[in-house]
Scaffold this motif. Structure first.
Motif, PDB file in Angstrom:
ATOM      1  N   LYS A   1      -0.188  -4.498  -6.855  1.00  9.68           N
ATOM      2  CA  LYS A   1      -0.493  -5.707  -6.087  1.00  9.68           C
ATOM      3  C   LYS A   1       0.772  -6.282  -5.458  1.00  9.68           C
ATOM      4  CE  LYS A   1      -4.410  -6.963  -9.054  1.00  9.68           C
ATOM      5  NZ  LYS A   1      -4.960  -7.978  -9.990  1.00  9.68           N
TER       6      LYS A   1
ATOM      7  N   ARG B   1      -4.255  -2.773  -8.081  1.00 10.03           N
ATOM      8  CA  ARG B   1      -5.512  -3.055  -7.395  1.00 10.03           C
ATOM      9  C   ARG B   1      -6.214  -1.724  -7.130  1.00 10.03           C
ATOM     10  NH1 ARG B   1      -3.735  -6.034  -3.872  1.00 10.03           N
ATOM     11  NH2 ARG B   1      -4.612  -8.042  -4.551  1.00 10.03           N
TER      12      ARG B   1
ATOM     13  N   GLN C   1     -13.864  -1.965  -3.269  1.00 10.82           N
ATOM     14  CA  GLN C   1     -12.738  -2.342  -2.431  1.00 10.82           C
ATOM     15  C   GLN C   1     -12.314  -1.112  -1.643  1.00 10.82           C
ATOM     16  OE1 GLN C   1      -9.615  -4.958  -3.858  1.00 10.82           O
ATOM     17  NE2 GLN C   1     -10.564  -4.965  -5.871  1.00 10.82           N
TER      18      GLN C   1
END
Length: 272
Positions: free
Chosen positions: A46, A59, A189
């Motif tokens: 991140k 992430r 994501q």
């Protein structure tokens, strides 16, 4: 098999009719191909200064097939056109839409605060952050919200149900990868559709904050709540913000979302 973009571009005249037929059948009848719902998850830090040995520093980015992204982009365009035409996208929700970015979010909040300060009022701002927001979206709740709040039904709703259910993913690191596992919740994501679905999932927060006579603004997984009062009403403003934050927290728990207390902040602005 994962399509290579350069191969698709080089043979677009031959492949285009087949892809059009494939996508039209998916959109008109509802099902999404199982091959389009398999993702390789790549972990990205991140921030550069975070501990690479801590799993919370990463992430997860879902890498989907090129054809899957093409289909999602078609659906994204149709969904956004519908939401805009029916005025169903909240104005106070930024990110993942045209002309709504971090800049517009900051300008809106700062403009409201500075205007209040110019009038001699004080401002109280609360920033709420979610932990693993995309990973905790509950499919049944999302589908019900798409149906009731946004009017999706028939083949359109069936398509989203098929898109969300039966998804698989594995984690890939260099030349190694894990076994595929079934995803029971979350919107991916790295997908075209995931961020927009998350915005629709959390849009009810705007009405909840407004019911406390406070001002909301959402940016992806960050909820900004702020209010104003004259200096003599500072204590009442504090109580109102605390009551709102508590109700927002309850709403998030009931919708399988989790606040991140380590990043949540409260700011008091007393003068310009």
């Amino acid at each position: 098999m994962r399509a290579i973009p350069s191969l698709l571009k080089a043979n677009v005249d031959i492949l285009a009719p087949f892809l059009v037929e494939l996508f039209n059948r998916s959109l008109s009848t509802g099902p999404v191909s199982t091959a389009f719902k398999e993702a390789y998850v790549t972990l990205r830090l991140k921030k550069a200064d975070l501990d690479p040995a801590d799993t919370k520093s990463y992430r997860p980015i879902s890498n989907l097939s090129v054809l899957s992204k093409l289909l999602q982009r078609l659906v994204a365009r149709q969904l956004l056109d519908y939401l805009i035409a029916e005025n169903l996208i909240p104005d106070l929700q930024s990110a993942h839409r045209a002309f709504h970015s971090t800049e517009t979010a900051v300008l809106k909040v700062m403009s409201d605060i500075l205007k209040a300060l110019d009038n001699g009022d004080i401002a109280l701002v609360t920033l709420l952050d979610l932990s693993a927001a995309f990973d905790t979206v509950h499919h049944a709740i999302l589908l019900k919200r798409l149906e009731i709040s946004y009017g999706l039904n028939g083949h359109a709703l069936c398509w989203f149900e098929s898109y969300l259910t039966g998804r698989k993913q594995c984690v890939r690191c260099r030349n190694s990868r894990s076994l595929f596992t079934m995803i029971l919740c979350a919107v991916p994501q790295g997908s075209v559709r995931g961020p927009i679905l998350f915005l629709l999932y959390t849009a009810d927060l705007l009405r909840l904050v407004d019911s406390h006579h406070l001002h909301p603004h959402l940016y992806v997984d960050v909820t900004q709540i702020y209010g104003f009062s004259d200096p003599s009403g500072a204590f009442q403003l504090q109580l109102r913000v605390l009551a709102c934050v508590e109700e927002v927290s309850m709403w998030m728990r009931s919708n399988r979302l989790q606040l991140n207390p380590a990043i949540t902040e409260v700011l008091a602005v007393l003068e310009s």
